[in-house]
Design a protein around this motif. Structure first.
Motif, PDB file in Angstrom:
ATOM      1  N   GLY A  85     -14.595  -1.718   8.553  1.00  0.00           N
ATOM      2  CA  GLY A  85     -14.297  -3.132   8.726  1.00  0.00           C
ATOM      3  C   GLY A  85     -12.805  -3.384   8.682  1.00  0.00           C
ATOM      4  N   ILE A  86     -12.354  -4.312   9.528  1.00  0.00           N
ATOM      5  CA  ILE A  86     -10.965  -4.769   9.517  1.00  0.00           C
ATOM      6  C   ILE A  86     -11.003  -6.285   9.397  1.00  0.00           C
ATOM      7  CG2 ILE A  86      -8.844  -5.032  10.849  1.00  0.00           C
ATOM      8  CD1 ILE A  86      -9.422  -2.314  12.129  1.00  0.00           C
ATOM      9  N   ARG A  87     -10.285  -6.829   8.442  1.00  0.00           N
ATOM     10  CA  ARG A  87     -10.345  -8.268   8.192  1.00  0.00           C
ATOM     11  C   ARG A  87      -9.006  -8.938   8.487  1.00  0.00           C
ATOM     12  NH1 ARG A  87      -7.457 -11.413   4.157  1.00  0.00           N
ATOM     13  NH2 ARG A  87      -8.771 -13.091   3.392  1.00  0.00           N
ATOM     14  N   ILE A 172     -13.548  -1.170   4.146  1.00  0.00           N
ATOM     15  CA  ILE A 172     -12.847  -2.277   4.798  1.00  0.00           C
ATOM     16  C   ILE A 172     -11.358  -2.213   4.483  1.00  0.00           C
ATOM     17  CG2 ILE A 172     -13.201  -3.909   2.889  1.00  0.00           C
ATOM     18  CD1 ILE A 172     -13.707  -6.056   5.133  1.00  0.00           C
ATOM     19  N   ILE A 173     -10.544  -2.580   5.464  1.00  0.00           N
ATOM     20  CA  ILE A 173      -9.096  -2.630   5.265  1.00  0.00           C
ATOM     21  C   ILE A 173      -8.567  -3.965   5.801  1.00  0.00           C
ATOM     22  CG2 ILE A 173      -8.725  -0.133   5.321  1.00  0.00           C
ATOM     23  CD1 ILE A 173      -7.830  -0.409   8.230  1.00  0.00           C
ATOM     24  N   GLY A 174      -7.395  -4.322   5.345  1.00  0.00           N
ATOM     25  CA  GLY A 174      -6.735  -5.528   5.818  1.00  0.00           C
ATOM     26  C   GLY A 174      -5.268  -5.475   5.461  1.00  0.00           C
ATOM     27  N   LEU A 175      -4.484  -6.335   6.090  1.00  0.00           N
ATOM     28  CA  LEU A 175      -3.051  -6.366   5.802  1.00  0.00           C
ATOM     29  C   LEU A 175      -2.565  -7.798   5.676  1.00  0.00           C
ATOM     30  CD1 LEU A 175      -1.310  -7.352   8.500  1.00  0.00           C
ATOM     31  CD2 LEU A 175      -1.824  -5.052   9.282  1.00  0.00           C
ATOM     32  N   HIS A 176      -1.409  -7.921   5.037  1.00  0.00           N
ATOM     33  CA  HIS A 176      -0.721  -9.208   4.945  1.00  0.00           C
ATOM     34  C   HIS A 176       0.728  -8.999   5.333  1.00  0.00           C
ATOM     35  CE1 HIS A 176       0.347 -13.205   3.773  1.00  0.00           C
ATOM     36  NE2 HIS A 176      -0.765 -13.438   3.094  1.00  0.00           N
TER      37      HIS A 176
END
Length: 403
Positions: A85-87, A172-176
């Motif tokens: 997952g990518i959020r 899941i991964i995500g960035l800011h």
């Protein structure tokens, strides 16, 4: 203050594959389109329409109207493998933009002042690349476009709607995008990256009267002042000094006239902490102090406590994967910042409570271009070179995890 690590757009571009370098102008175009049309949480209808239109153009399977305005795109490689997952978050803030740029917000009083327009553009670029390079990975990638991160929180209702199911997401991964770090850097660590966010409010119920006759009253302002001071002892004298926590009173209202003792005073604030050991602790301790002070002065009170987001805690194994990807992209050893933390909150934390994953910061400040204003500032903006770097980070994570 933004640290300074020498970098340049050409150095960053050299780390990006040619297909992502070709995407860079589109990433900027998409980001600026979204920046001009910011929308608040659960009202991101134009944003969702734009995302869905792009996904349709690229023949990417997707579901819309999840938790109102959320979207999930599913990109199947056609080969067996894990589900990643990518959020990305969609919403803007109730801030009046002061930037004088061609892509300035056209919605009065609303602004993308935290970089979510960039997050959406990066996620779209990632979807576009994966849809045209299915041969380069195995399994499935689900890209979650989430509403309302800034509040009241879109992650939890999306999870409740089943976005991590059918097929089940393994990681899941995500960035800011992060203006506290310069362009060309990545902040990633295992464990707590961002703090729990909780809020509280209290109304002190005293007894009003004449300013010349205080003995006939219960002064709610005096009681409130004692409570404000006493609450500061929670962190100073009750929390292990090795742990980090913050109790802040951000609002205090009382009184209507200079010669009248106020019968009520209202205060509200926020609590931040990293350790799960302090769940439920602050709500009990704050009310205990309020109750004790009010009893001492003969006042009553009404208390309300709302846990918003839990601490954002990264999985060790996934954080190591993201760190190894970052080290393959950034140019200098100082480009990976392993102990980057903030007491700010993020509802990506709800996803990370359900499945292992990692959230990381992508440096986006460029002081030389005057693109270093802090998040939530009316002049916030970032170096758009970071957009291509964000896509490269996500793609390399996909290829490493879904190999």
């Amino acid at each position: 203050m933004v640290s300074t690590i020498p970098t340049s757009n050409s150095v960053i571009a050299s780390q990006l594959r040619s297909d992502i370098r070709k995407l860079q102008p589109l990433l900027v175009e998409w980001r600026r389109h979204l920046h001009q049309r910011p929308e608040l949480g659960f009202k991101e209808h134009l944003t969702a329409q734009f995302i869905s239109q792009k996904l349709q153009e690229w023949n990417i399977e997707h579901q819309t109207e999840i938790a109102n305005t959320g979207i999930v795109a599913t990109i199947n490689s056609g080969k067996p493998g894990p589900v990643l997952g990518i959020r990305a978050d969609l919403d803007a803030l109730p801030v009046q933009e002061l930037n004088e740029v061609p892509y300035k917000s056209i919605h009065d009083g609303i602004m993308h002042a935290c970089g979510h327009d960039g997050h959406t553009a990066i996620a779209l670029g990632t979807a576009h690349y994966l849809a045209t390079h299915r041969q380069d990975f195995s399994g499935i990638v689900k890209i979650i476009f989430q509403p309302a991160e800034e509040g009241p929180g879109g992650a939890k209702p999306m999870i409740e709607a089943g976005v991590l199911k059918n097929p089940d997401v393994d990681t899941i991964i995500g960035l800011h995008l992060w203006n506290n770090l310069p362009l060309g850097t990545v902040g990633v660590r295992s464990g707590a990256l961002m703090a729990a966010t909780e809020r509280f409010s209290c109304t002190i119920l005293g007894k009003g009267g004449h300013g010349a006759m205080p003995h006939q009253t219960v002064d709610s302002i005096v009681v409130a002042a004692q409570i404000v001071n006493a609450l500061q002892t929670i962190v100073a004298r009750n929390i292990n000094p090795i742990d980090s926590a913050v109790v802040t009173i951000g609002k205090l209202n009382a009184g209507r006239a200079f010669n009248v003792i106020a019968d009520t005073a209202r205060l509200s604030g926020t609590v931040r902490y990293f350790s799960l050991d302090y769940q439920d602790y602050f709500s009990q301790k704050i009310e205990q102090i309020i109750s004790g002070v009010c009893a001492t002065y003969g006042a009553n009170y009404e208390f309300n406590y709302i846990p918003l987001y839990p601490p954002l805690i990264n999985n060790q194994e996934v954080a190591d994967l993201v760190k190894s990807v970052a080290e393959s992209i950034v140019e200098t050893p100082a480009g990976v910042v392993p102990e980057c933390q903030t007491m700010g909150g993020e509802d990506m934390s709800f996803f990370l409570r359900e499945i292992p994953g990692c959230y990381f910061f992508l440096g986006s400040a460029n002081a030389e271009k005057k693109l270093a204003y802090p998040h939530h500032h009316p002049r916030f903006d970032f170096d758009e070179t970071a957009l291509g770097m964000g896509v490269e980070m996500f793609i390399r994570c996909v290829e490493k995890f879904c190999s």
